[in-house]
Design a protein around this motif. Structure first.
Motif, PDB file in Angstrom:
ATOM      1  N   TYR A  11      33.328 -21.501  78.408  1.00 55.49           N
ATOM      2  CA  TYR A  11      33.772 -22.880  78.642  1.00 55.49           C
ATOM      3  C   TYR A  11      35.271 -23.085  78.482  1.00 55.49           C
ATOM      4  N   TYR A  12      35.851 -22.619  77.393  1.00 55.75           N
ATOM      5  CA  TYR A  12      37.252 -22.941  77.097  1.00 55.75           C
ATOM      6  C   TYR A  12      38.255 -22.225  77.990  1.00 55.75           C
ATOM      7  N   CYS A  13      37.816 -21.221  78.713  1.00 59.62           N
ATOM      8  CA  CYS A  13      38.728 -20.542  79.644  1.00 59.62           C
ATOM      9  C   CYS A  13      38.277 -20.722  81.102  1.00 59.62           C
ATOM     10  N   CYS A  14      37.297 -21.570  81.326  1.00 49.80           N
ATOM     11  CA  CYS A  14      36.734 -21.769  82.663  1.00 49.80           C
ATOM     12  C   CYS A  14      37.518 -22.817  83.459  1.00 49.80           C
ATOM     13  N   PRO A  15      37.813 -22.536  84.717  1.00 50.28           N
ATOM     14  CA  PRO A  15      38.499 -23.516  85.550  1.00 50.28           C
ATOM     15  C   PRO A  15      37.701 -24.821  85.720  1.00 50.28           C
ATOM     16  N   THR A  20      37.747 -30.572  85.414  1.00 54.63           N
ATOM     17  CA  THR A  20      37.123 -31.786  84.884  1.00 54.63           C
ATOM     18  C   THR A  20      38.112 -32.542  84.001  1.00 54.63           C
ATOM     19  N   ASP A  21      38.807 -31.830  83.137  1.00 54.55           N
ATOM     20  CA  ASP A  21      39.819 -32.468  82.276  1.00 54.55           C
ATOM     21  C   ASP A  21      40.893 -33.160  83.104  1.00 54.55           C
ATOM     22  N   GLU A  22      41.239 -32.562  84.236  1.00 53.86           N
ATOM     23  CA  GLU A  22      42.268 -33.117  85.111  1.00 53.86           C
ATOM     24  C   GLU A  22      41.726 -34.191  86.064  1.00 53.86           C
ATOM     25  N   LYS A  23      40.446 -34.514  85.923  1.00 48.77           N
ATOM     26  CA  LYS A  23      39.770 -35.535  86.754  1.00 48.77           C
ATOM     27  C   LYS A  23      39.700 -35.141  88.229  1.00 48.77           C
ATOM     28  N   LYS A  24      39.785 -33.842  88.498  1.00 46.61           N
ATOM     29  CA  LYS A  24      39.646 -33.346  89.863  1.00 46.61           C
ATOM     30  C   LYS A  24      38.178 -33.064  90.188  1.00 46.61           C
ATOM     31  N   LEU A  25      37.355 -33.081  89.158  1.00 47.83           N
ATOM     32  CA  LEU A  25      35.945 -32.755  89.299  1.00 47.83           C
ATOM     33  C   LEU A  25      35.151 -33.675  88.379  1.00 47.83           C
ATOM     34  N   ASP A  26      34.003 -34.118  88.845  1.00 49.08           N
ATOM     35  CA  ASP A  26      33.138 -35.015  88.079  1.00 49.08           C
ATOM     36  C   ASP A  26      32.578 -34.306  86.839  1.00 49.08           C
ATOM     37  N   VAL A  30      30.201 -30.112  83.807  1.00 53.57           N
ATOM     38  CA  VAL A  30      30.223 -29.670  82.414  1.00 53.57           C
ATOM     39  C   VAL A  30      29.016 -30.197  81.651  1.00 53.57           C
ATOM     40  N   ASP A  31      28.586 -31.409  81.973  1.00 54.49           N
ATOM     41  CA  ASP A  31      27.430 -31.986  81.288  1.00 54.49           C
ATOM     42  C   ASP A  31      26.142 -31.218  81.572  1.00 54.49           C
ATOM     43  N   ASN A  32      25.997 -30.734  82.793  1.00 58.72           N
ATOM     44  CA  ASN A  32      24.744 -30.102  83.200  1.00 58.72           C
ATOM     45  C   ASN A  32      24.771 -28.577  83.212  1.00 58.72           C
ATOM     46  N   TYR A  33      25.919 -28.001  82.958  1.00 58.94           N
ATOM     47  CA  TYR A  33      26.016 -26.547  82.903  1.00 58.94           C
ATOM     48  C   TYR A  33      26.711 -26.091  81.626  1.00 58.94           C
TER      49      TYR A  33
END
Length: 68
Positions: A11-15, A20-26, A30-33
């Motif tokens: 998780y901590y090294c995953c794009p 998600t942190d950058e709001k480029k992805l919903d 992260v919630d479901n995987y």
């Protein structure tokens, strides 16, 4: 009762986290995987097998060409 989360070891090294942190992805991804240790994640499977994969590969195996 506190939920029993099993954060993916990648998780901590995953794009996906970064996107998600950058709001480029919903946050769905992260919630479901990532936050439940879902080993059905294609990214997780590839990491475990040592198989190269693009940063924009989503956990379901699809490619999001808008992510760079």
């Amino acid at each position: 009762m506190t939920p029993n989360y099993r954060i993916c070891k990648w998780y901590y090294c995953c794009p996906i986290k970064y996107f998600t942190d950058e709001k480029k992805l919903d946050s769905y991804w992260v919630d479901n995987y990532c936050l439940i240790g879902n080993t059905n994640c294609i990214r997780y499977q590839k990491e475990e097998a040592g198989v190269s994969h693009p940063d924009n590969l989503l956990p379901d195996g699809s490619i999001d060409s808008s992510l760079v």
